[in-house]
Write an enzyme that holds these catalytic residues in place. Structure first.
Site, short mmCIF file in Angstrom:
data_model
loop_
_atom_site.label_atom_id
_atom_site.label_comp_id
_atom_site.label_asym_id
_atom_site.label_seq_id
_atom_site.Cartn_x
_atom_site.Cartn_y
_atom_site.Cartn_z
N GLY A 265 -3.14 -0.33 12.11
CA GLY A 265 -4.46 -0.81 12.51
C GLY A 265 -4.50 -2.32 12.72
O GLY A 265 -4.81 -2.79 13.79
N PHE A 266 -4.23 -3.06 11.65
CA PHE A 266 -4.15 -4.53 11.69
C PHE A 266 -5.47 -5.19 12.08
O PHE A 266 -5.49 -6.35 12.46
CB PHE A 266 -3.03 -4.98 12.64
N ARG A 652 -1.02 -8.23 -10.05
CA ARG A 652 -0.17 -7.11 -10.44
C ARG A 652 0.20 -6.30 -9.20
O ARG A 652 -0.67 -5.97 -8.39
CB ARG A 652 -0.90 -6.23 -11.45
N ILE A 653 1.46 -5.98 -9.07
CA ILE A 653 1.91 -5.14 -7.97
C ILE A 653 1.87 -3.69 -8.45
O ILE A 653 2.44 -3.35 -9.49
CB ILE A 653 3.33 -5.56 -7.54
N ASN A 655 2.71 -0.76 -6.64
CA ASN A 655 3.85 0.06 -6.23
C ASN A 655 4.86 -0.87 -5.58
O ASN A 655 4.61 -1.42 -4.51
CB ASN A 655 3.41 1.17 -5.26
N GLY A 725 -4.77 -8.09 -2.95
CA GLY A 725 -4.26 -7.38 -1.78
C GLY A 725 -2.90 -7.91 -1.36
O GLY A 725 -2.54 -9.05 -1.63
N GLY A 727 -1.78 -6.70 1.95
CA GLY A 727 -1.66 -6.26 3.34
C GLY A 727 -1.53 -7.38 4.36
O GLY A 727 -0.87 -7.21 5.38
N GLU A 728 -2.17 -8.49 4.10
CA GLU A 728 -2.23 -9.52 5.14
C GLU A 728 -1.44 -10.77 4.81
O GLU A 728 -1.02 -11.49 5.71
CB GLU A 728 -3.70 -9.86 5.43
#
Ligand code: MOS
Length: 767
Positions: A265-266, A652-653, A655, A725, A727-728
C-alpha cells in the site's frame, strides 16, 4: 508463555501519564519471537485471494479512458465505436453517469478516505491530465481495454499551471495539516545564523514519487439493491465503507468491504476514482464489475508523493553546538487537495537549538491529487536535513556522528515536551561499531579499488509514534480454549495478522496456534488505518481494552466457590490457559473450566481503545541511524550500494522477523528515493511521462545489497506493548546516508535526487 512466569497483570487502561508501562512489554516468550508469517503458505500456494481474483457471477470487466489535457472542458465525446465494439455492455461518461455525492478529503473526518473532494464524472470539467473521462464495461478485460482505446474526446483547453516554477510564484501557507500550520519560529534564527562561526545553507529538491505496490489497485464489486459488496485492497476498510456510503447516499453498514489481503500500500491504497466509477457503472449496468488498474492507470488515477524544494541552513559554534536551524521550502500540491509534504517534521524533533524556523509553503498545480507515501514528510525531509548536517560536518572537519550527538536535545526542541523514549545515541554507537564506521576517511576520494571509489555515509532516521482514535477489537474464547480476535485492520504484507496473533496469545496465555486473528473486513470492530505506522500500537491498544473487558466478563461467570470469586480484573492475571490471582498464582482457573462451570460455550467481549492521550504528554518518535557504503565508478558514474546497515530505536520489537522485513523494505524504498525513483511530468501538459515500471525505476534485487538491521529493543513505557511503529522509519534517512556516502566516495554533493550517473559526471572533478 512459560510456566515459571508470574501471572501477567492486565494491560493498563490508558497509556497517558501515570498509567504505568504495559506489563506485556517486559515479557519474553512470544513477544519478540521471529514467527514466520502465518499467511505465508496461503500466499505462496496462491490460495490467498486478492481483490482482482474474486470472480462474481455475471461479472463485467472495466477499463478507464483518461483525459489528455490538464485543464478545460470536454466539448464532445465520440463513444460510438466503443459502444459497437465486441463484448461491450456499457460505456459510462459524464453524460450518463448516475448522480453521485462528493465525499470529504482525507484528514478532514475520522473516516475520510479520498484524496480530494472532487465530483467524480459529474460534469464536463477536466482537472488534471489523466483524469478518467469514461469507463467501459465488457465481457472480458481485453474487450474493455480495446473499447476504451476507441473513445475520442474533444476538449476546450483552459490555461493550466503545470510547472513548479509557474506555481511557486504564488506559493502560500497551506491549510492546517493534521491540525498543524507547518510553520514555527523559535528565538531569532536569522541573527543567530549570521553570527555563527560555522554555517551551511543549501537548497535540496526532491521529485514526485509513486508508490508502485506490487498489486495494482483493484476492485471487484456488486450491488444487491442498495447494499454494496466490495472486494478491494485498501489500507482502511472502515474509512472506505464510510466514504463510499457518502458517495452513493447510503448508510455505512450498507457497504461491505472485504480485503483479507492487500498487495502493498505505502499510503496509496485508499479511495480513488476507480472504485467510485466501478460501483457507479455496476449500478448502471445491473451487473457485478471488476476494475483492475493497469500500471499506467495507477499513475493516472492514484496520486503519489509530491515534489519539494527545501532550504536547510544551520549555524554552529566552534564546538559543534547548533545555534540556528532553518528548514523551509515549497512543495507542489494540486488545487483540489491538501497534502503538503510536511518535510519539516524531522528538523522539529532531532536537534537541540535555541533558534529555529520551520515552514512549508504550497504551490498549487493542475495535477492529480498527491497523497501520503511512506513516511510523508520524513522521507524527503531527512534527505535535506541530514545531507545538510553532513555538509556542515565536512566543512567543520568533524565526524558527522559526533556532530549529531553533541546536538542531542534533552526535551523536544519545538514542543518542549519530554521524550517518551529516545535512544538515538545508543542506536548510533551500536550501529557505528557494527558497520565499522571507524574505517571511514573524513576526506573524499580517499579509498579506491580499481575504477571504484568507496565512500561511507550515515544519516539519522526518524518517524513519529502514532495511535489514531478508533482502535477496537472483539475477543471470543470458546470452551476448547481457542480464541478468535477480530479487528477491522489490514494485512498489506507486513505481518499484522501474525504479530497480533502473538500479542493476543501472550495477553491471553494461549499458544499462538490457538489464536484465530480475523482482519480485513469492514464489518469487524474498529476504525483502524494501516497508515502512520500505527497499526501495531492501535491494535495492541484495542486488544488490551477488549481483553480487560473479557476478563471482566469471565469474572462475572465465576462461581462463589471459585478461587477467583469476588475479584476485580486488576486482581487477576494471565496464566497459561486461564486466569490466576496476582496475590497467589497457585489459585487459578482455566478458561475452559470457567466456561464449563458456567455452562456457556463461548464468551465474547469488544472494546475500543482509549484515545491516544500519550501523544499529548510526550514527544513520541522512532529513531534510527542509517549507514551506507557505496562504490562509485570513476568511468561511468555508476553507483553501487555495497553495504547498508540500519540501527533502529523503535521501542519493543514484537516480531524480529517481520520487523526486520519492514525496516529492510523501507530502506530498499529509500535506496529508490536516493538513486532512481522519479515521476517525470511533462511541464507543458502536466502529463506523467513514465507511467510504467519500465520507465519509473525502483530498486531491483541486483541494486540492493544484503541489508543489515538491528535495534535497541528498549520498550517505550508509554505505548501498548512498549512498541513504536516500524513500517515507515526505514525509508527515512536512507537517501541522505547514500548521498553522504557518495560525497565521501567522490567529493560530489548531489542535492537533487535521484543521484543518477549524469549528475555525478557533470560535477565530478575528474578521474
Ligand atoms: Mo503510510 S504513507 O501512512 O501508508
Amino acid at each position: 508463555m512459560s510456566l515459571e512466569q508470574a501471572p501477567l497483570p492486565l494491560g493498563p487502561s490508558s497509556w497517558a501519564i501515570d498509567a504505568g508501562p504495559d506489563p506485556l512489554a517486559a515479557r519474553q516468550g512470544l513477544i519478540g519471537a521471529p514467527l514466520a508469517r502465518r499467511d505465508g503458505p496461503a500466499k505462496v500456494t496462491g490460495e490467498a485471494r486478492y481483490a482482482s481474483e474474486v470472480r462474481l457471477d455475471g461479472m463485467l470487466y472495466g477499463a478507464l479512458a483518461f483525459s489528455t489535457i490538464p485543464r478545460g472542458r470536454i466539448v464532445a465525446m465520440d463513444t460510438s465505436s466503443a459502444e459497437r465494439a465486441a463484448g461491450v455492455a456499457l460505456v459510462m461518461t459524464h453524460h450518463n453517469a448516475p448522480r453521485l455525492h462528493s465525499t470529504v478529503e482525507l484528514g478532514t473526518a475520522e473516516r475520510a478516505a479520498a484524496a480530494d473532494e472532487l465530483p467524480v464524472m459529474q460534469d464536463d470539467r477536466i482537472r488534471w491530465n489523466g483524469q478518467p473521462i469514461a469507463i467501459v464495461l465488457a465481457e472480458s478485460q481485453e474487450q474493455a481495454d480495446h473499447a476504451a482505446s476507441l473513445i475520442d474526446a474533444t476538449y476546450q483547453p483552459e490555461p493550466a499551471i503545470t510547472r513548479f516554477d509557474q506555481a511557486r510564484a504564488d506559493a502560500r501557507p497551506p491549510a492546517l495539516y493534521q491540525g498543524d500550520p507547518l510553520r514555527q519560529t523559535i528565538g531569532d534564527p536569522w541573527t543567530a545564523l549570521a553570527e555563527s562561526p560555522h554555517t551551511v545553507d543549501a537548497v535540496y529538491t526532491t521529485p514526485r514519487h509513486h508508490h508502485n505496490a506490487i498489486e495494482p489497485h483493484a476492485v471487484t464489486l456488486a450491488w444487491d439493491g442498495d447494499e454494496l459488496t466490495v472486494h478491494d485492497c485498501p489500507q482502511a476498510v472502515t474509512h472506505l465503507a464510510w466514504s463510499l456510503a457518502q458517495v452513493f447516499g447510503i448508510r455505512q453498514d450498507q457497504v461491505h468491504i472485504s480485503a483479507p489481503y492487500v498487495g502493498g500500500g505505502f499510503g496509496g491504497k485508499m479511495l480513488w476514482q476507480h472504485q467510485i466509477l466501478a460501483a457507479a457503472a455496476a449500478r448502471l449496468s445491473g451487473r457485478p464489475v471488476r476494475v483492475v488498474l493497469s500500471r499506467e492507470g495507477v499513475y493516472r488515477v492514484v496520486g503519489g508523493r509530491t515534489s519539494t524544494e527545501q532550504r536547510v541552513a544551520i549555524g554552529a559554534e566552534d564546538d559543534g553546538t547548533f545555534t540556528s536551524l532553518v528548514h523551509t521550502g515549497v512543495v507542489a500540491t494540486s488545487r483540489h487537495n491538501n497534502v503538503p509534504e510536511p518535510f519539516i517534521k524531522p528538523a522539529r524533533c532531532l536537534y537541540a537549538t535555541r533558534n529555529a524556523t520551520f515552514e512549508v509553503k504550497r504551490a498549487d498545480l493542475d495535477m492529480l491529487a498527491n497523497t501520503f507515501m511512506r513516511a510523508p514528510g520524513e522521507a524527503v525531509g531527512t534527505f535535506a536535513l541530514e545531507s545538510a548536517v553532513d555538509e556542515l560536518a565536512d566543512r567543520m572537519g568533524v565526524d558527522p556522528i559526533e556532530l549529531r550527538l553533541c546536538n542531542e536535545p534533552a526535551v523536544d526542541p519545538s514542543s518542549g515536551k519530554p521524550f517518551s523514549a529516545r535512544h538515538l545515541i545508543e542506536a548510533y554507537r551500536a550501529g557505528a561499531e557494527r558497520f565499522g564506521w571507524e574505517a571511514r576517511s573524513p576526506r573524499p576520494r580517499a579509498r579506491r579499488d580499481g575504477e571504484w571509489l568507496i565512500g561511507l555515509g550515515c544519516a539519522t532516521a526518524t518517524y513519529p509514534y502514532n495511535r489514531f482514535p478508533g482502535g477496537a477489537a472483539r475477543i471470543t474464547i470458546n470452551r476448547n480454549g481457542d480464541a478468535t480476535v477480530e479487528v477491522a485492520a489490514h494485512e498489506m504484507g507486513m505481518g499484522t495478522g501474525t504479530v497480533q496473533s502473538q500479542v493476543a496469545a501472550e495477553r491471553l496465555g494461549l499458544p499462538v496456534e490457538k489464536i484465530i486473528f480475523v482482519l480485513g473486513d469492514s464489518s469487524l470492530p474498529g476504525v483502524v488505518l494501516a497508515g502512520g505506522s500505527q497499526q501495531t500500537a492501535a491494535i495492541g491498544g484495542a486488544i488490551t481494552a477488549a481483553h480487560r473487558e473479557l476478563v471482566g466478563e469471565l469474572l462475572k461467570l465465576i462461581n462463589c466457590d471459585s478461587p477467583l470469586a469476588g475479584l476485580h480484573p486488576d486482581e487477576v492475571g494471565t496464566i497459561p490457559g486461564g486466569l490466576g490471582r496476582l496475590d497467589d498464582p497457585s489459585r487459578s482457573e482455566s478458561y475452559t473450566a470457567i466456561l464449563a462451570a458456567a455452562g456457556v460455550d463461548t464468551i465474547s467481549a469488544e472494546a475500543t481503545a482509549p484515545e491516544g492521550m500519550e501523544q499529548l504528554e510526550w514527544s513520541m518518535h522512532s529513531y534510527g541511524a542509517q549507514f551506507c557504503e557505496v562504490r562509485v565508478s570513476v568511468i561511468t558514474g555508476e553507483i553501487r550500494v555495497s553495504r547498508f546497515l540500519g540501527s533502529f530505536d523503535c521501542g519493543r520489537i514484537i516480531n524480529a522477523r517481520t520487523a526486520a522485513s519492514q525496516l529492510r523494505g523501507g530502506i530498499v524504498m529509500g535506496l529508490g528515493l536516493a538513486l532512481m525513483e522519479e515521476t517525470q511530468v511533462d511541464g507543458r501538459s502536466g502529463r506523467i511521462m513514465n507511467p510504467s515500471l519500465a520507465d519509473y525505476h525502483v530498486p531491483a534485487h541486483a541494486d540492493v545489497p544484503d541489508i543489515e538491521v538491528m535495534w535497541t529493543d528498549i520498550p517505550d513505557p508509554h505505548t501498548p506493548l512498549g512498541a513504536h511503529g516500524v513500517g515507515e522509519i526505514g525509508i527515512t534517512g536512507t537517501a541522505a546516508a547514500v548521498a553522504n556516502a557518495v560525497y565521501n566516495a567522490i567529493g560530489v554533493r548531489v542535492r537533487d535526487p535521484p543521484i543518477t550517473p549524469d549528475k555525478l559526471l557533470r560535477h565530478s572533478p575528474g578521474r
